[in-house]
Design a protein around this motif. Structure first.
Motif, PDB file in Angstrom:
ATOM      1  N   LEU A 110       0.826  -1.201   0.000  1.00 15.82           N
ATOM      2  CA  LEU A 110       0.000   0.000   0.000  1.00 15.82           C
ATOM      3  C   LEU A 110       0.862   1.254   0.000  1.00 15.82           C
ATOM      4  CD1 LEU A 110      -2.602  -1.002   2.756  1.00 15.82           C
ATOM      5  CD2 LEU A 110      -2.926  -1.110   0.279  1.00 15.82           C
ATOM      6  N   SER A 141      -2.796   7.193   2.912  1.00 21.72           N
ATOM      7  CA  SER A 141      -4.084   6.612   2.484  1.00 21.72           C
ATOM      8  C   SER A 141      -4.865   7.547   1.578  1.00 21.72           C
ATOM      9  CB  SER A 141      -4.935   6.245   3.702  1.00 21.72           C
ATOM     10  OG  SER A 141      -5.370   7.403   4.394  1.00 21.72           O
ATOM     11  N   CYS A 197      -3.614   8.811  -1.045  1.00 21.60           N
ATOM     12  CA  CYS A 197      -3.061   8.559  -2.382  1.00 21.60           C
ATOM     13  C   CYS A 197      -3.421   7.133  -2.790  1.00 21.60           C
ATOM     14  CB  CYS A 197      -1.548   8.714  -2.391  1.00 21.60           C
ATOM     15  SG  CYS A 197      -0.950  10.346  -1.953  1.00 21.60           S
ATOM     16  N   TYR A 198      -3.521   6.909  -4.089  1.00 20.03           N
ATOM     17  CA  TYR A 198      -3.737   5.548  -4.554  1.00 20.03           C
ATOM     18  C   TYR A 198      -2.548   5.104  -5.384  1.00 20.03           C
ATOM     19  CZ  TYR A 198      -4.622   6.858  -9.419  1.00 20.03           C
ATOM     20  OH  TYR A 198      -4.487   7.316 -10.694  1.00 20.03           O
ATOM     21  N   GLU A 199      -2.386   3.799  -5.492  1.00 21.75           N
ATOM     22  CA  GLU A 199      -1.347   3.245  -6.347  1.00 21.75           C
ATOM     23  C   GLU A 199      -1.956   2.206  -7.271  1.00 21.75           C
ATOM     24  OE1 GLU A 199       1.902   1.779  -4.042  1.00 21.75           O
ATOM     25  OE2 GLU A 199       2.665   3.775  -3.561  1.00 21.75           O
ATOM     26  N   ALA A 222      -4.114  -1.214  -6.447  1.00 22.21           N
ATOM     27  CA  ALA A 222      -5.448  -1.414  -7.017  1.00 22.21           C
ATOM     28  C   ALA A 222      -5.567  -2.784  -7.671  1.00 22.21           C
ATOM     29  CB  ALA A 222      -5.754  -0.311  -8.026  1.00 22.21           C
ATOM     30  N   TYR A 255      -7.737   2.425   4.034  1.00 17.70           N
ATOM     31  CA  TYR A 255      -7.535   2.458   2.587  1.00 17.70           C
ATOM     32  C   TYR A 255      -8.765   1.839   1.927  1.00 17.70           C
ATOM     33  CZ  TYR A 255      -2.532   3.191   3.589  1.00 17.70           C
ATOM     34  OH  TYR A 255      -1.325   3.682   4.038  1.00 17.70           O
ATOM     35  N   TYR A 263     -10.683   1.033  -1.649  1.00 22.85           N
ATOM     36  CA  TYR A 263     -10.606   0.924  -3.099  1.00 22.85           C
ATOM     37  C   TYR A 263     -11.874   0.227  -3.591  1.00 22.85           C
ATOM     38  CZ  TYR A 263      -5.553   2.020  -3.249  1.00 22.85           C
ATOM     39  OH  TYR A 263      -4.321   2.634  -3.163  1.00 22.85           O
ATOM     40  N   ASN A 292      -9.648   9.258   1.464  1.00 18.97           N
ATOM     41  CA  ASN A 292      -9.005   7.940   1.442  1.00 18.97           C
ATOM     42  C   ASN A 292      -9.834   6.901   0.689  1.00 18.97           C
ATOM     43  OD1 ASN A 292     -11.021   8.066   3.392  1.00 18.97           O
ATOM     44  ND2 ASN A 292     -10.021   6.621   4.766  1.00 18.97           N
ATOM     45  N   PHE A 307     -11.118   5.607  -3.105  1.00 24.08           N
ATOM     46  CA  PHE A 307     -10.860   5.704  -4.544  1.00 24.08           C
ATOM     47  C   PHE A 307     -11.752   4.722  -5.296  1.00 24.08           C
ATOM     48  CE2 PHE A 307      -7.016   7.129  -2.407  1.00 24.08           C
ATOM     49  CZ  PHE A 307      -6.827   8.355  -3.019  1.00 24.08           C
ATOM     50  N   SER A 322       1.186   7.195  -8.097  1.00 17.78           N
ATOM     51  CA  SER A 322       0.741   7.779  -6.834  1.00 17.78           C
ATOM     52  C   SER A 322       0.267   9.207  -7.052  1.00 17.78           C
ATOM     53  CB  SER A 322       1.878   7.758  -5.816  1.00 17.78           C
ATOM     54  OG  SER A 322       1.446   8.257  -4.581  1.00 17.78           O
TER      55      SER A 322
END
Length: 373
Positions: free
Chosen positions: A24, A28, A30-32, A36, A181, A183, A201, A203, A363
């Motif tokens: 991860l 939190s 930010c997303y990656e 995902a 987190y 998603y 946090n 996405f 990111s």
């Protein structure tokens, strides 16, 4: 020496075996992309035993599984979900974490999917079907997750995405959002007229060719909590523009959520009639067909099922619903092939391919993450 070798062998045999470790981002909010893809894999198993297996593959021990064995005739607003405990990598360090995955639509849950505002209250700030389910999961999370310093990953696809979307909002009120987190993939709209909430946090990965994220309608005031990340829309069979047109068609017939439930449109002429049908009743007819889908795992990629004869209500050319009827008739031809094409745009494998094609700018902050490749 032999005794020592024996204990070494016994240790490795007893040690848990898993093939992946979930990684991860540090923040939190930010997303990656890689995170995902890993989390999406955790959302594909669908069945109870397969979900246990994929949790185990990522080194998570099952804490609780619920609602997988519901009677096929039962219609309510619950969802199946799994809570696990294990470790994740953040900044190269192993960190204890809880994983909560909500299953996507199964069987008669299709009826609940279309019943987002069952009390027809204009003041509702949530899609009530998904809120009811999220509250059920939330209570078990609070019961099971005692250490508020541990990371919590919340995820789901389709119906599971909508429930996870609201669940993350609820958890943000109890635990630190920096530890959560969230998603979601193919997430329907979940909230409206809701502000002042922590949602950086969360996405939501969306395929513009997917019909599901367009319901409930944005024209009724609904949106998703968090940041929407739009994937590429290239497709040979389904177009985002066509889906947008069909949503506009429904909005023209039903300009409010209440009219979706309450306005009975004539089957033979324009305007309303006590002997007519509501848009909600048409959606229930579609739900009756979709509930026949038998899905054990979504990991294989595509739905290639013959759904049989679709029993779509018929309307004369003068009816307000005639244009919608023509679309449904076209989709229902050849054993529902058009519906299958729509469902294929919704499947996790389609999302995996599209996420995999995302740019390598892995990111991004919540304020800049909404994008269209």
């Amino acid at each position: 020496m032999r005794i020592r070798i024996f204990f070494v062998i016994a240790f490795f045999l007893a040690a848990p075996v898993f093939s992946e470790t979930l990684s991860l981002p540090r923040d939190s909010s930010c997303y990656e992309k890689n995170a995902a893809l890993q989390i999406l894999k955790l959302c594909t198993a669908h069945a109870e035993d397969l979900t246990r297996d994929v949790f185990s593959d990522f080194g998570f021990n099952i804490v609780l599984q619920k609602n997988y064995g519901r009677p096929s005739e039962k219609i309510d607003h619950t969802s199946a979900y799994t809570i696990g405990h294990g470790t994740v990598l953040i900044d190269g360090k192993s960190v204890p974490a809880y994983l909560v995955v909500v299953r996507g639509t199964d069987g008669n849950e299709w009826y609940s999917d279309f019943n987002f505002n069952f009390d027809c209250g204009d003041e509702n700030h949530f899609a009530m079907n998904f809120l009811n389910s999220a509250e059920d999961v939330f209570l078990d999370c609070v019961s099971q997750i005692k250490n508020r310093e541990e990371v919590i990953i919340v995820a789901g696809h389709s119906r599971g995405a909508a429930v996870a979307n609201i669940l993350a909002l609820l958890l943000n009120q109890i635990y630190s959002p920096s530890k959560i987190y969230a998603y979601t993939f193919a997430c329907p709209a979940t909230i409206k007229n809701l502000s002042g909430i922590e949602e950086k946090n969360i996405f939501n990965f969306l395929n513009p060719n997917d019909l599901v994220p367009n319901f409930p309608l944005a024209g009724w005031g609904y949106r998703r909590a968090g940041t929407d990340i739009f994937l590429d829309s290239g497709s040979e069979k389904i177009s985002a523009k066509k889906i947008s047109g069909e949503m506009d068609m429904l909005l023209k017939i039903c300009p409010t959520a209440k009219s979706f439930y309450c306005d009975r449109h004539s089957l033979v002429h324009s305007g309303l009639s006590e002997k007519g049908m509501t848009a909600y009743e048409i959606m229930l007819a579609i739900a009756a067909q979709l509930s026949k889908l038998k899905i054990r795992s979504l990991e294989s990629g595509r739905i290639d099922l013959d759904l049989g004869e679709f029993n779509i209500p018929s309307f004369n050319t003068g009816s307000d619903f005639y244009a919608l009827f023509k679309v449904l008739t076209l989709l229902s031809k050849n054993g529902g092939k058009g519906f299958v094409d729509l469902l294929n745009e919704h499947l996790p494998e389609t999302y995996r391919i599209k996420i995999d094609r995302m740019s390598e700018n892995l990111s991004l902050t919540a304020s800049t993450a909404s994008m269209q490749n």
